[in-house]
Structure formats: structure tokens, C-alpha cells
Design a protein around this motif. Structure first.
Motif, mmCIF file in Angstrom:
data_model
loop_
_atom_site.group_PDB
_atom_site.id
_atom_site.type_symbol
_atom_site.label_atom_id
_atom_site.label_comp_id
_atom_site.label_asym_id
_atom_site.label_seq_id
_atom_site.Cartn_x
_atom_site.Cartn_y
_atom_site.Cartn_z
ATOM 1 N N GLU B 213 0.835 -1.221 0.000
ATOM 2 C CA GLU B 213 0.000 0.000 0.000
ATOM 3 C C GLU B 213 0.858 1.255 0.000
ATOM 4 O O GLU B 213 0.612 2.204 -0.734
ATOM 5 C CB GLU B 213 -0.895 0.019 1.247
ATOM 6 C CG GLU B 213 -2.127 -0.839 1.096
ATOM 7 C CD GLU B 213 -2.764 -1.156 2.447
ATOM 8 O OE1 GLU B 213 -2.686 -0.293 3.352
ATOM 9 O OE2 GLU B 213 -3.318 -2.266 2.580
ATOM 10 N N LYS B 214 1.904 1.250 0.827
ATOM 11 C CA LYS B 214 2.688 2.456 1.023
ATOM 12 C C LYS B 214 3.665 2.717 -0.121
ATOM 13 O O LYS B 214 3.859 3.857 -0.525
ATOM 14 C CB LYS B 214 3.457 2.303 2.345
ATOM 15 C CG LYS B 214 4.051 3.581 2.868
ATOM 16 C CD LYS B 214 4.439 3.428 4.340
ATOM 17 C CE LYS B 214 5.343 4.578 4.749
ATOM 18 N NZ LYS B 214 5.886 4.376 6.102
ATOM 19 N N PHE B 215 4.270 1.655 -0.652
ATOM 20 C CA PHE B 215 5.321 1.846 -1.649
ATOM 21 C C PHE B 215 4.940 1.334 -3.041
ATOM 22 O O PHE B 215 5.721 1.431 -3.980
ATOM 23 C CB PHE B 215 6.611 1.145 -1.202
ATOM 24 C CG PHE B 215 7.202 1.703 0.064
ATOM 25 C CD1 PHE B 215 8.065 2.804 0.025
ATOM 26 C CD2 PHE B 215 6.891 1.157 1.303
ATOM 27 C CE1 PHE B 215 8.607 3.332 1.194
ATOM 28 C CE2 PHE B 215 7.433 1.679 2.471
ATOM 29 C CZ PHE B 215 8.295 2.771 2.419
ATOM 30 N N GLY B 216 3.752 0.764 -3.159
ATOM 31 C CA GLY B 216 3.317 0.251 -4.460
ATOM 32 C C GLY B 216 4.155 -0.908 -4.967
ATOM 33 O O GLY B 216 4.240 -1.151 -6.170
ATOM 34 N N ILE B 217 4.762 -1.632 -4.052
ATOM 35 C CA ILE B 217 5.668 -2.695 -4.476
ATOM 36 C C ILE B 217 4.955 -4.060 -4.448
ATOM 37 O O ILE B 217 4.300 -4.387 -3.469
ATOM 38 C CB ILE B 217 6.935 -2.691 -3.594
ATOM 39 C CG1 ILE B 217 7.977 -3.650 -4.155
ATOM 40 C CG2 ILE B 217 6.669 -3.047 -2.148
ATOM 41 C CD1 ILE B 217 9.367 -3.118 -3.983
ATOM 42 N N PRO B 218 5.037 -4.813 -5.551
ATOM 43 C CA PRO B 218 4.412 -6.139 -5.519
ATOM 44 C C PRO B 218 5.182 -7.104 -4.622
ATOM 45 O O PRO B 218 6.404 -7.005 -4.512
ATOM 46 C CB PRO B 218 4.471 -6.622 -6.972
ATOM 47 C CG PRO B 218 5.180 -5.594 -7.747
ATOM 48 C CD PRO B 218 5.654 -4.508 -6.841
ATOM 49 N N GLN B 219 4.453 -8.024 -3.970
ATOM 50 C CA GLN B 219 5.105 -8.991 -3.090
ATOM 51 C C GLN B 219 4.531 -10.377 -3.309
ATOM 52 O O GLN B 219 3.378 -10.529 -3.699
ATOM 53 C CB GLN B 219 4.865 -8.628 -1.611
ATOM 54 C CG GLN B 219 5.349 -7.269 -1.198
ATOM 55 C CD GLN B 219 5.060 -7.007 0.272
ATOM 56 O OE1 GLN B 219 5.684 -7.566 1.154
ATOM 57 N NE2 GLN B 219 4.085 -6.147 0.540
ATOM 58 N N VAL B 220 5.355 -11.371 -3.029
ATOM 59 C CA VAL B 220 4.867 -12.735 -3.025
ATOM 60 C C VAL B 220 5.430 -13.432 -1.793
ATOM 61 O O VAL B 220 6.612 -13.326 -1.488
ATOM 62 C CB VAL B 220 5.247 -13.455 -4.342
ATOM 63 C CG1 VAL B 220 6.747 -13.596 -4.514
ATOM 64 C CG2 VAL B 220 4.590 -14.822 -4.434
ATOM 65 N N VAL B 221 4.547 -14.086 -1.034
ATOM 66 C CA VAL B 221 4.998 -14.905 0.087
ATOM 67 C C VAL B 221 5.331 -16.271 -0.499
ATOM 68 O O VAL B 221 4.471 -16.894 -1.122
ATOM 69 C CB VAL B 221 3.886 -15.061 1.153
ATOM 70 C CG1 VAL B 221 4.344 -16.002 2.264
ATOM 71 C CG2 VAL B 221 3.503 -13.706 1.718
ATOM 72 N N ALA B 222 6.579 -16.716 -0.347
ATOM 73 C CA ALA B 222 6.987 -17.940 -1.035
ATOM 74 C C ALA B 222 7.552 -18.970 -0.076
ATOM 75 O O ALA B 222 8.156 -18.640 0.946
ATOM 76 C CB ALA B 222 8.016 -17.619 -2.114
#
Ligand code: SF4
Ligand code: SF4
Lengths: 75, 367
Positions: B213-222
Motif C-alpha cells: 500500500e505504502k510503496f506500491g511494491i508487488p510482493q509474493v509470500v513464497a
């Protein structure tokens, strides 16, 4: 220090369980989970079970990525 | 069902997909913050298998590497002061922590000076040592991220219930999301984040969502099989290409959105968040766990708190700081493999099994 590995709960005595890691059995603390049963697979980190392993949910991700995983079905 | 995650043919297939998707796009840099992910990446040679424009960076994933010199030295001082006051302390800690170098030596050196220092696999072992030695004080030097803070809190719960008085901890626990946030604020550039599976087990997907939300960075929990990591990379590439700032849970066979609520409750029963120093990275706001005031009797520094001198974090030339920020790979360090090896580590990243330099050294033949 922080490798976490899955194992199968084979015995429970209060807060302590015996977990089988592919033939090697160790005492594991169960303080962090409230509903562990004998037969459950758990992820163990520094001697504590931190979560249960849920095969059903694994299927969801495999289904979502069917196109990628289809290599197995095709064999 | 779960075999698929260990299947080579599946890994190969995902790699092909990655190559297909990555064709013609500008360089993408993905960061992970987990020693176990680094192990998977290096062990299976993922860096060299990926297309040239997809890069994997390794962030501050090892809680032992970032434990401040001052705390290790203070713990050693506590042992000495206690002995002067005729109190024998049994110090317990994890095997990699035991060997971490400081300018005045390691816990291993302290042991060779005749102090009782013991390596444990679990804080539960330390608790057992305390029960077997009621006339001695057992102190567990307790490093680790959320994954280890939860077992610590779980053990404290039993210790309080039983009224076990000869067991104390020295908490150097740290939180992971604030470290990633600090890297983002400091301008480390990456296009996607691979979230550490087992930290996420405790804090949940929700513990990371604010970064997107804050940095617009995509994430994946792997997860930690090669298939998990490769699938994570593929997911991130697709998210970046579509311009979707989302967080996806690939490791959903273990990690829940809300995380392990019981573990969280225990952590927040005993600990509170404080600004804290990370070795080679400086002070990171709201990134440390300290025992709450009402539990001060469980913390050894309540009884012994000797002054320690200011000491440098790293030996000259050691690039651990840059390695931990994802700005350099160990092979860029002049000491790597020459003056610095796992047998004679110059910096902390070479000691721990989760340290990036250690992992690079161990799998050197694959690079
Ligand atoms: S604590 Fe967990 S997430 Fe952190 S480095 Fe260890 S295995 Fe990885
Ligand atoms: S190789 Fe050794 S000296 Fe160089 S960055 Fe790694 S730990 Fe530091």
C-alpha cells in the motif's frame, strides 16, 4: 539457526509433542498452536511447531497455476 | 500432492515460462530477506538459470548477522561481572550466534576462557538446563526474527506459569518488515519482494500488506522448494508487467492471511516494539523487541547492565553492510574466500548458515 522443517505429530503430552521427521523423532513444543492432533503435519522452527501444513490449500495454488503445473498431468 | 513442489520437471517448466515472460522487458530486481530463501536460490543455481534481465538480490535475512556487536560484548561482560560477584551463569545460545566474531572475540572464545557457554537447538533446551541446575542462573541470548520471537514468548509463558526464577533472556529479537521499509526509504531499488515464508507464518500475509500500500511494491509470500521460489519469481514478473501492486500468497499450504494469531498474542503479551540497531545497517525505527516493563524480571539486563565501549561493526574491507542491503554480492568483497572463510570468518555474514557469504562459499562450485 532458523531452518523450519515439516514433520508428523505422533504423540501429544500437554504442551509437548513427539514429531517424526522422516524417521527421526524429536520432542517439539506445541505452545504456539491451539488445535494440534496426532497425525497432523506441522512446521517446526527451533523446537516449536509454528503452523500446521494444509495439503488442501496447497491444491488451491496448484489449481490456480494449472497452466504451469500441467507438465505433470501431461505425463 | 506436495511432491509437485520438489519436482524438477515442474521447476524446468516454470523456468521456461519465466524466460518467455521476461523477454524484451527491462531489468527486474527482486529482493528476498531470508537466509533460507538464499539457500534455495544458491543451492539450486537459480541465479544462473534465470534470464539475464531478472536479478535476485539478498536482503538482511539473517538475524544472527545483524545482531549488534555491543549486545554480544555486553553479554560477555555480564558473564564476567557475575563471576566477580560469585554468581555462575550458564549462557545458552544458537550454534551460529556462538561463533559470530566481534572485535573482542566471540561466545566461543568466552567458552575457551572457562565460562559455561552452551549451544542449544531450542530455547526449550535452555529451559531444561535451568530446571536441571536450580542453583545456577541460565541466560538465553535470544536472537531471531518473528519466527524465533514466537517460541521465546511461548517459553516465557511456561516460565512465568511455573515461577521458574533462574531463567532469564537477553532479547535481541528483531522485526523484518521495518527493515525492508528502511531499505525502501534509503533508496535500495527493487521491483518486487519475496517475503520470507516462515516469518510470514507468524505475522501473516497481512503483516506485509502495508508495504504494498505504502510503496506500491508487488510482493509474493513464497515457500522454500525451488518450485516455490521460481513460482514466486514468475508471479512477481507478471504482477510487474501488468502494473499490479498486489501481494500474493504462494506458500498458502502454511501461511494464512492473519498469520498465527496465538503466536502473535504471546509475542505482544511479553514484548513491545523499540527502535533498534542492526549490525552494519544502523538504527531502524520500531524494529526491535524488548520485554515490557511488567516482565523486566525476565530480562538479564535488569540485574546486570555493564557499560560497553563503542566498537566498530565490521573489520576493514568487509562488505557485509552492502551485502545486507542487497547492494553487493559476496564475490565483490576482497576478503571473500581468501582471508574470510567459514573457518576464519572476518565478518558476520560468513558465520551463520543463513549468512549470504557463508552460503556463497558453501556452494561456490555452483557459481
Ligand atoms: S528466521 Fe525464517 S525467515 Fe528469517 S532467515 Fe530464518 S528461516 Fe528465513
Ligand atoms: S566475505 Fe567476509 S569480509 Fe567479505 S563481506 Fe562477507 S563476511 Fe564480510
Amino acid at each position: 539457526m532458523c531452518l523450519a522443517i515439516p514433520g508428523k505429530v505422533v504423540e501429544i503430552k500437554g504442551n509437548v509433542g513427539i514429531v517424526d521427521f522422516g524417521g527421526i523423532r524429536r520432542e517439539v513444543r506445541l505452545d504456539l498452536l491451539s488445535d494440534v492432533k496426532v497425525g497432523d503435519y506441522v512446521i517446526v522452527h527451533t523446537g516449536f511447531a509454528i503452523e500446521k501444513l494444509d495439503e488442501r490449500r496447497a491444491r488451491e495454488i496448484l489449481e490456480a497455476w494449472e497452466e504451469v503445473f500441467s507438465v505433470i498431468g501431461g505425463e | 500432492m506436495l511432491e509437485k513442489f520438489g519436482d524438477k520437471a515442474v521447476a524446468q517448466k516454470i523456468l521456461e515460462k519465466i524466460k518467455e515472460e521476461a523477454k524484451g522487458i527491462e531489468e527486474l530486481r527482486f529482493m528476498h530477506v531470508c537466509g533460507t530463501h538464499e539457500d534455495t536460490v544458491t543451492r539450486s543455481g537459480i541465479r544462473s538459470l534465470l534470464p539475464e534481465n531478472v536479478k535476485i538480490m539478498s536482503g538482511p535475512g539473517c538475524p544472527v548477522c545483524i545482531t549488534p556487536v555491543e549486545d554480544i560484548v555486553k553479554m560477555m561482560e555480564i558473564m564476567k561481572v557475575a563471576r566477580e560477584e560469585r554468581e555462575e551463569i550458564i549462557l545458552t545460545t544458537f550454534g551460529d550466534m556462538y561463533r559470530i566474531p566481534t572485535p573482542i572475540g566471540s561466545f566461543a572464545d568466552l567458552k575457551s576462557q572457562g565460562y559455561d557457554v552452551r549451544i542449544v537447538y531450542s530455547i526449550y533446551d535452555s529451559y531444561k538446563i535451568a530446571k536441571e541446575n536450580p542453583d545456577k542462573l541460565v541466560v538465553h541470548f535470544s536472537p531471531g526474527f518473528e519466527t524465533t520471537a514466537a517460541p521465546t514468548a511461548g517459553m516465557l509463558e511456561s516460565i512465568v506459569e511455573e515461577g521458574l526464577e533462574n531463567f532469564k533472556i537477553y532479547s535481541v529479537h528483531r522485526l523484518t518488515p521495518p527493515a525492508v521499509e528502511a531499505l525502501l526509504n534509503a533508496g535500495t531499488v527493487f521491483h518486487g519482494l519475496i517475503d520470507p515464508g516462515h516469518v510470514s507464518t507468524i505475522i501473516g500475509v497481512k503483516g506485509w500488506a502495508y508495504l504494498t500500500e505504502k510503496f506500491g511494491i508487488p510482493q509474493v509470500v513464497a515457500g522454500f522448494e525451488p518450485v516455490d521460489v521460481l513460482l514466486g519469481i514468475l508471479i512477481l514478473i507478471r504482477l510487474v508487467k501488468r502494473g499490479e501492486a498486489k501481494i500474493i500468497n504462494e506458500y498458502n499450504r502454511v501461511v494464512k492471511w492473519e498469520g498465527n494469531v496465538k503466536a502473535q498474542e504471546l509475542i505482544w503479551k511479553y514484548f513491545e516494539v523499540k527502535d533498534a540497531k542492526w549490525r552494519a545497517l544502523g538504527v531502524i525505527p520500531r524494529s526491535g523487541l524488548e520485554l515490557k516493563k511488567e516482565w523486566k524480571e525476565l530480562e538479564i539486563r535488569t540485574y546486570y547492565n555493564p557499560e560497553v565501549p563503542k566498537l566498530p561493526d565490521l573489520e576493514k574491507g568487509c562488505l557485509c553492510g552492502a551485502v545486507l542491503r542487497g547492494l553487493a554480492l559476496p564475490t565483490q568483497c576482497q576478503h571473500f574466500g581468501k582471508t574470510c572463510t567459514p573457518r576464519h570468518p572476518v565478518g558476520p555474514c560468513m558465520v551463520s548458515y543463513e549468512g549470504t557469504c557463508h552460503i556463497f562459499y558453501k556452494y561456490g562450485a555452483l557459481m
